[in-house]
Design a protein around this motif. Sequence first.
Motif, short mmCIF file in Angstrom:
data_model
loop_
_atom_site.label_atom_id
_atom_site.label_comp_id
_atom_site.label_asym_id
_atom_site.label_seq_id
_atom_site.Cartn_x
_atom_site.Cartn_y
_atom_site.Cartn_z
N MET A 110 0.60 -1.14 0.16
CA MET A 110 -0.02 -0.13 0.08
C MET A 110 0.77 1.29 0.08
O MET A 110 2.22 1.24 0.48
CB MET A 110 -0.80 0.05 1.29
CG MET A 110 -2.02 -0.87 1.34
SD MET A 110 -1.44 -2.47 1.58
CE MET A 110 -0.94 -2.64 3.32
N TYR B 199 0.26 5.29 1.36
CA TYR B 199 -0.47 6.31 2.18
C TYR B 199 -0.02 7.58 1.81
O TYR B 199 1.29 7.46 1.83
CB TYR B 199 -0.58 6.07 3.49
CG TYR B 199 -1.58 4.91 3.97
CD1 TYR B 199 -1.01 3.40 3.73
CD2 TYR B 199 -2.55 4.90 4.26
CE1 TYR B 199 -1.86 2.54 4.12
CE2 TYR B 199 -3.42 3.88 4.70
CZ TYR B 199 -3.11 2.55 4.55
OH TYR B 199 -3.95 1.56 4.87
N LEU C 225 -5.13 6.25 2.38
CA LEU C 225 -4.97 5.27 1.42
C LEU C 225 -4.74 5.74 0.11
O LEU C 225 -5.86 6.15 -0.53
CB LEU C 225 -5.73 3.88 1.89
CG LEU C 225 -5.53 2.81 0.78
CD1 LEU C 225 -3.93 2.31 0.87
CD2 LEU C 225 -6.57 1.89 0.82
N TYR D 73 -3.28 0.41 -3.44
CA TYR D 73 -2.84 -1.03 -2.78
C TYR D 73 -2.79 -1.54 -4.19
O TYR D 73 -3.56 -1.54 -5.06
CB TYR D 73 -3.79 -1.35 -1.72
CG TYR D 73 -5.04 -1.67 -2.29
CD1 TYR D 73 -6.41 -1.03 -2.41
CD2 TYR D 73 -5.13 -3.27 -2.92
CE1 TYR D 73 -7.31 -1.30 -2.78
CE2 TYR D 73 -6.51 -3.64 -3.22
CZ TYR D 73 -7.41 -2.84 -3.14
OH TYR D 73 -8.67 -3.19 -3.72
N SER E 203 1.90 -5.81 3.96
CA SER E 203 1.28 -7.04 5.06
C SER E 203 1.52 -8.31 4.33
O SER E 203 1.41 -8.28 3.01
CB SER E 203 -0.03 -6.72 5.48
OG SER E 203 -1.11 -6.96 4.59
N VAL F 114 -4.17 -11.22 4.53
CA VAL F 114 -5.36 -10.38 4.74
C VAL F 114 -5.80 -10.66 5.96
O VAL F 114 -6.33 -11.92 6.01
CB VAL F 114 -6.08 -10.13 3.22
CG1 VAL F 114 -7.32 -9.67 3.58
CG2 VAL F 114 -5.28 -9.52 2.23
N GLY F 115 -6.41 -9.84 6.65
CA GLY F 115 -7.23 -10.19 7.88
C GLY F 115 -6.79 -10.72 9.01
O GLY F 115 -7.59 -11.14 9.87
N ASP F 116 -5.28 -11.16 8.87
CA ASP F 116 -4.81 -11.82 10.16
C ASP F 116 -3.22 -11.36 10.39
O ASP F 116 -2.61 -12.04 11.05
CB ASP F 116 -5.03 -13.30 9.95
CG ASP F 116 -4.60 -14.06 11.24
OD1 ASP F 116 -4.24 -15.26 10.93
OD2 ASP F 116 -4.85 -13.66 12.13
N ILE G 5 -0.04 -4.32 9.72
CA ILE G 5 0.55 -3.57 8.26
C ILE G 5 1.89 -3.16 9.10
O ILE G 5 1.81 -2.37 9.90
CB ILE G 5 -0.33 -2.74 7.60
CG1 ILE G 5 -1.41 -3.55 7.16
CG2 ILE G 5 0.32 -1.97 6.77
CD1 ILE G 5 -2.59 -2.49 6.57
N GLY H 80 -11.64 -10.33 8.48
CA GLY H 80 -10.93 -11.28 7.59
C GLY H 80 -10.84 -10.76 6.17
O GLY H 80 -10.37 -11.43 5.00
N GLY H 81 -11.49 -9.61 5.81
CA GLY H 81 -11.64 -9.07 4.45
C GLY H 81 -10.69 -7.91 4.15
O GLY H 81 -9.54 -8.50 4.17
N SER I 101 -8.52 -6.05 5.13
CA SER I 101 -8.06 -5.16 6.35
C SER I 101 -6.92 -4.27 5.97
O SER I 101 -6.53 -3.41 6.60
CB SER I 101 -7.74 -6.27 7.49
OG SER I 101 -6.77 -7.04 6.89
N TYR I 102 -6.47 -4.53 4.77
CA TYR I 102 -5.25 -3.84 4.24
C TYR I 102 -6.05 -2.41 3.90
O TYR I 102 -5.18 -1.39 3.69
CB TYR I 102 -4.70 -4.15 3.12
CG TYR I 102 -5.40 -4.52 1.93
CD1 TYR I 102 -6.03 -5.91 1.67
CD2 TYR I 102 -5.75 -3.74 0.99
CE1 TYR I 102 -6.57 -6.34 0.82
CE2 TYR I 102 -6.80 -4.27 -0.25
CZ TYR I 102 -7.10 -5.55 -0.20
OH TYR I 102 -8.03 -5.78 -1.35
N GLU I 103 -7.34 -2.19 3.85
CA GLU I 103 -7.89 -0.91 3.43
C GLU I 103 -8.04 -0.28 4.73
O GLU I 103 -9.23 -0.17 5.13
CB GLU I 103 -8.97 -0.93 2.49
CG GLU I 103 -8.74 -1.27 0.97
CD GLU I 103 -9.80 -1.03 -0.04
OE1 GLU I 103 -10.45 -2.19 -0.43
OE2 GLU I 103 -10.00 0.34 -0.15
N GLN I 104 -7.16 0.59 5.36
CA GLN I 104 -7.42 1.07 6.49
C GLN I 104 -7.62 2.55 6.50
O GLN I 104 -6.76 3.07 5.78
CB GLN I 104 -6.10 0.56 7.62
CG GLN I 104 -6.04 -0.71 7.95
CD GLN I 104 -4.99 -1.00 8.97
OE1 GLN I 104 -4.35 -0.14 9.51
NE2 GLN I 104 -4.68 -2.17 9.05
#
Lengths: 112, 115
Positions: A34, A36, A46, A49, A92, A95-97, A100, B98-99, B101-104
């Motif tokens: 990503m 920013y 953002l 990405y 990262s 994703v989701g776990d 970053i 879990g979707g 999450s990189y889009e913060q």
Amino acid sequence: QKEVEQDPGPLSVPEGAIVSLNCTYSNSAFQYFMWYRQYSRKGPELLMYTYSSGNKEDGRFTAQVDKSSKYISLFIRDSQPSDSATYLCAMSAIVGDDKIIFGKGTRLHILP
Amino acid sequence: EAGVTQSPTHLKKTRGPQATLRCSPISGHTSVYWYQQALGLGLQFLLWYDEGEERNRGNFPPRFSGRQFPNYSSELNVNALELEDSALYLCASSLGGGGDSYEQYFGPGTRLTVT
């Protein structure tokens, strides 16, 4: 070696020039990359990405990922004074776990 | 649509007591992230909450703690304040689950000054 390295700058370029911002990383597990933008006294926003290697274009911005070299870039075409900000790369692995990891940011000044 | 909001904007404390920072995520977002942005150190990940639970924690001592409320807002508590805790504390939110999450999406931050 830090996980993400980014030249802090400042980088000063004349208006209209093409800007190249870069980051290197050491963790080969990173898959999500990503960029920013952070204006003074504001939180980061953002910009773009990308997933895995390749290019992605959005208007004047192009993000490029080279996983073989562990190197990512952000190009800004036709730079404007309003592009003056700090640009942070981030990445990262999952994703989701996962959290970053951010670079320290590059301060960019576009000179009118 | 309202973005991520944080309060207070500025917070001045002396060494020792606790500081409490608050964050309200974008409507519909269930994940909240806390970051510390200290001068010269960049953005450092502190905590990640999703659906009311702590999901991940950065390399910070236990005196940095927080929680997420049923409405997904969150607070960050910093106990036994030290001078080096002076920094901009940023909150971000994402859809979570879990979707993406990189889009913060970040709030404007709370500037904590410890003297």
